[in-house]
Write a protein that holds these residues in place. Structure first.
Motif, short mmCIF file in Angstrom:
data_model
loop_
_atom_site.label_atom_id
_atom_site.label_comp_id
_atom_site.label_asym_id
_atom_site.label_seq_id
_atom_site.Cartn_x
_atom_site.Cartn_y
_atom_site.Cartn_z
N ALA A 30 43.97 42.07 29.79
CA ALA A 30 45.40 42.21 30.07
C ALA A 30 46.23 41.01 29.61
O ALA A 30 47.45 41.09 29.57
CB ALA A 30 45.62 42.47 31.56
N GLY A 66 51.58 48.98 39.07
CA GLY A 66 50.89 48.01 38.22
C GLY A 66 51.35 46.60 38.49
O GLY A 66 51.50 46.20 39.65
N ARG A 67 51.56 45.84 37.41
CA ARG A 67 51.98 44.44 37.56
C ARG A 67 53.33 44.18 36.89
O ARG A 67 54.04 43.25 37.26
CB ARG A 67 50.94 43.50 36.89
N ASP A 68 53.65 44.98 35.86
CA ASP A 68 54.84 44.70 35.03
C ASP A 68 55.70 45.94 34.85
O ASP A 68 56.44 46.04 33.88
CB ASP A 68 54.38 44.21 33.64
N ILE A 69 55.62 46.88 35.78
CA ILE A 69 56.36 48.13 35.60
C ILE A 69 57.86 47.89 35.74
O ILE A 69 58.65 48.30 34.87
CB ILE A 69 55.88 49.22 36.60
N THR A 118 48.56 52.35 36.60
CA THR A 118 48.44 51.74 35.26
C THR A 118 47.28 50.74 35.17
O THR A 118 46.83 50.40 34.08
CB THR A 118 49.75 51.04 34.81
N GLY A 119 46.78 50.28 36.34
CA GLY A 119 45.60 49.41 36.32
C GLY A 119 44.42 50.10 35.65
O GLY A 119 43.58 49.46 35.03
N ALA A 172 39.24 43.78 33.15
CA ALA A 172 40.60 44.31 32.97
C ALA A 172 41.60 43.16 32.93
O ALA A 172 42.48 43.12 32.06
CB ALA A 172 40.96 45.27 34.10
N SER A 173 41.47 42.21 33.86
CA SER A 173 42.47 41.13 33.89
C SER A 173 42.30 40.21 32.68
O SER A 173 43.25 39.52 32.30
CB SER A 173 42.44 40.38 35.22
N ARG A 218 41.85 36.54 40.08
CA ARG A 218 42.62 37.57 39.37
C ARG A 218 44.13 37.34 39.55
O ARG A 218 44.90 37.48 38.60
CB ARG A 218 42.22 38.95 39.91
N LYS A 240 49.50 48.79 47.06
CA LYS A 240 50.27 49.53 46.04
C LYS A 240 49.77 50.94 45.82
O LYS A 240 50.54 51.87 45.73
CB LYS A 240 50.12 48.89 44.64
N ALA A 247 37.15 45.13 37.09
CA ALA A 247 38.46 44.55 37.46
C ALA A 247 38.66 43.20 36.76
O ALA A 247 39.74 42.92 36.23
CB ALA A 247 38.55 44.39 38.98
N TYR A 283 44.12 49.32 31.91
CA TYR A 283 43.51 48.02 31.61
C TYR A 283 42.02 48.03 31.99
O TYR A 283 41.20 47.40 31.32
CB TYR A 283 44.28 46.91 32.31
N ASP A 320 46.73 36.82 36.51
CA ASP A 320 47.85 37.77 36.37
C ASP A 320 49.22 37.07 36.44
O ASP A 320 50.15 37.47 35.76
CB ASP A 320 47.77 38.85 37.46
O1 C5P Z 1 45.68 47.39 39.60
P1 C5P Z 1 44.27 47.01 39.22
O2 C5P Z 1 43.67 46.01 40.16
O3 C5P Z 1 43.41 48.18 38.98
O4 C5P Z 1 44.44 46.28 37.79
C1 C5P Z 1 43.36 45.65 37.14
C2 C5P Z 1 43.92 44.54 36.26
O5 C5P Z 1 44.67 45.11 35.19
C3 C5P Z 1 44.87 43.57 36.94
O6 C5P Z 1 44.22 42.47 37.56
C4 C5P Z 1 45.78 43.11 35.81
O7 C5P Z 1 45.22 42.02 35.13
C5 C5P Z 1 45.79 44.29 34.86
N1 C5P Z 1 47.03 45.06 34.92
C6 C5P Z 1 48.13 44.59 34.21
N2 C5P Z 1 49.29 45.32 34.16
C7 C5P Z 1 49.40 46.47 34.85
C8 C5P Z 1 48.30 46.94 35.62
C9 C5P Z 1 47.14 46.21 35.65
O8 C5P Z 1 48.06 43.53 33.60
N3 C5P Z 1 50.54 47.15 34.77
#
Ligand code: C5P
Length: 201
Positions: free
Chosen positions: A80, A107-110, A33-34, A76-77, A158, A15, A73, A37, A162
């Motif tokens: 999140a 990201g994950r939910d864009i 956007t990661g 962050a999860s 992760r 991504k 990381a 978080y 997620d």
């Molecule tokens: O993308 P990245 O690996 O940096 O994201 C770290 C964590 O942030 C993800 O594992 C997820 O839990 C959370 N995240 C999210 N929504 C997003 C971006 C990231 O929940 N839009």
């Protein structure tokens, strides 16, 4: 004029590379956007309360180098999954998406929650083994002391957190185009993304 490209997918699917390449190609602004978080996760590791940390987040906190680590990381999860943390980060992301000149958010939910009206939605994915191998090579090149098995376990943990959370779980939007990068080079993956966006831009 605003034009939004939403790029979602699991960790290490490509991504980031695709998003940066698309932004460069079309001259769009890019938001990973990661990092939002990760910045909240980092603050939690320093002992801060995650919701307060998310509400107080400022652009200067999004310092990529300090936020790269595997511990950040995982943190962050964990933050999140907290609905109030996600809610505190919505306005910043939506304002970024609407900026003039075009924006790419990954990201994950864009495509599902933050920008359901995005002009283009991509879901970039790859098998867990391929993603873990990429992440392992990246970490190994930096001299990190990790094994392939550890990295794969980390990726799977992760992914599970997620996709299974109730608030904004990782999943493709109904109208997202799937891009499986398991057998694609970076160049090919980017070329496909650019071609798709070109059709709508
Ligand atoms: O993308 P990245 O690996 O940096 O994201 C770290 C964590 O942030 C993800 O594992 C997820 O839990 C959370 N995240 C999210 N929504 C997003 C971006 C990231 O929940 N839009």
């Amino acid at each position: 004029m605003s034009f939004t490209v939403a790029i979602d997918g699991p960790a290490a699917a490509g991504k980031g590379t695709v998003s940066r390449g698309v932004a460069r190609h079309f001259g769009f602004a890019h938001l990973d956007t990661g990092l939002l978080y990760r910045a909240v996760g980092w603050r939690m590791l320093q002992g801060e309360e995650p919701v307060a940390a998310a509400e107080a987040l400022v652009a200067e906190d999004l310092e990529p180098e300090a936020l790269r680590g595997a511990d950040v990381a995982q943190a962050a999860s964990k933050v999140a999954v907290i609905p109030e943390v996600r809610a505190a980060l919505v306005d910043f992301q939506r304002a970024f998406a609407r900026r003039a000149g075009g924006a790419v958010l990954d990201g994950r939910d864009i495509g599902t929650v933050i920008c359901p009206e995005a002009e283009v939605k991509l879901f970039v994915t790859a098998s867990p083994e391929v993603r873990a191998e990429r992440r392992f090579l990246e970490l190994d090149a930096k001299g990190a002391d990790v094994t392939r098995a550890q990295v794969l376990a980390d990726v799977r943990e992760r992914d599970a957190r997620d996709t299974e959370r109730s608030e904004a779980p990782l999943k493709p939007a109904d109208d997202a185009v799937l891009l499986d990068t398991s057998d694609l080079s970076i160049e090919d993956a980017l070329a496909r993304a650019v071609a798709l966006i070109q059709q709508k831009f």
